[in-house]
Design a protein around this motif. Structure first.
Motif, short mmCIF file in Angstrom:
data_model
loop_
_atom_site.label_atom_id
_atom_site.label_comp_id
_atom_site.label_asym_id
_atom_site.label_seq_id
_atom_site.Cartn_x
_atom_site.Cartn_y
_atom_site.Cartn_z
N ASP A 1 5.59 -58.97 30.42
CA ASP A 1 4.57 -58.52 31.37
C ASP A 1 4.70 -57.02 31.64
OD1 ASP A 1 3.62 -61.12 31.65
OD2 ASP A 1 4.91 -61.54 33.39
N TYR B 1 12.39 -63.60 35.29
CA TYR B 1 11.51 -62.72 36.07
C TYR B 1 12.33 -61.58 36.65
CZ TYR B 1 8.23 -66.57 35.68
OH TYR B 1 7.40 -67.55 35.18
N LYS C 1 7.80 -60.27 37.37
CA LYS C 1 7.18 -60.17 36.05
C LYS C 1 8.26 -60.36 34.97
CE LYS C 1 3.40 -57.01 37.31
NZ LYS C 1 3.58 -57.12 38.77
N THR C 2 7.84 -60.86 33.81
CA THR C 2 8.75 -60.96 32.68
C THR C 2 8.82 -59.60 31.98
OG1 THR C 2 7.03 -61.58 31.10
CG2 THR C 2 8.08 -63.36 32.37
#
Length: 242
Positions: free
Chosen positions: A102, A55, A98-99
């Motif tokens: 994402d 993340y 967020k990845t």
């Protein structure tokens, strides 16, 4: 003279016995103390960086490329302290927690809204700054270490070059914050090394502390003052420390 040394050594041994009491964990009203196997797993929002998947967090560096558009090709962008980035035609967006996937989806949606037809966005994490664990106490090299892939307590201790001669192996604590709640769990490193129970997983933002064996530290001071009494004190202290 020998009698005085013996009496003083007995007194110091009694002090050692007082140092060997059971470790008590907790006392902070904001801290929840749980059994070692019950520490909750952090959520994405709890991490500056996570573990499988990663993340995005503050100060990470991203490489963002939009295929076929020279002005948007291979841009290196650093996430700011608030977890946001600024990107042409898109403006400021929040990427914390967020990845990379994402972020790709978010940028694709925003670029489509800016009238770019079928944008092909690729986001790669160039530099991981936010995914770290803190190792403190009686290890050879206390410090802040990156969490790469899946990490466990034994691996993190090894990253800090292992325990030292004063480490109290049954006093190893992991601190973790989940959803704003602080938790702590007490582990016995020696028991884990011998397979008594599983090696717990370590996540970004965890703090690992290794306790100090005061009896062993005091014992070393005794030997410096009374080297002639080394053998009987070694036996006594070994029994007390265990």
């Amino acid at each position: 003279m020998q009698r005085s040394r013996f009496i003083l050594a007995i007194g110091l041994m009694a002090s050692l016995a007082g140092c060997g009491g059971k470790v008590v964990l907790g006392g902070d009203p904001q801290l929840s103390v749980l059994d070692a196997t019950e520490l909750p797993v952090p959520r994405g929002a709890d991490l500056s960086g996570g573990v499988q998947p990663y993340y995005v967090g503050a100060f990470d560096r991203l490489t963002i490329d939009v295929f076929g558009i020279d002005e948007l090709a291979q841009r290196d962008i650093q996430v700011d302290a608030n977890g946001k980035i600024s990107y042409p035609l898109v403006g400021v967006i929040d990427v914390a927690g967020k990845t990379a996937g994402d972020v790709e989806k978010l940028l694709t949606e925003r670029l489509k809204a800016s009238y770019i037809r079928d944008p092909q966005v690729t986001v790669n994490i160039k530099e991981m700054v936010s995914r770290v664990v803190t190792v403190d106490g009686e290890v050879k090299r206390p410090g802040i270490y990156p969490v790469v892939g899946r990490m466990s307590l034994l691996r993190v201790i090894a990253r800090a070059e292992g325990t030292n001669e004063f480490s109290k192996l049954d006093d190893v604590v992991i601190f973790r914050t989940v959803a704003g709640q602080r938790y702590a769990a007490l582990y016995n490193l020696d028991a884990i090394r011998h397979g008594a129970y599983p090696d717990p997983e370590i996540y970004a933002n965890d703090v690992v502390t290794v306790g100090d064996s005061r009896s062993r530290r005091l014992f070393k001071d005794i030997l410096a003052v009374f080297p002639a009494l080394a053998t009987p004190i070694v036996i006594a202290v070994d029994r007390l420390a265990n």
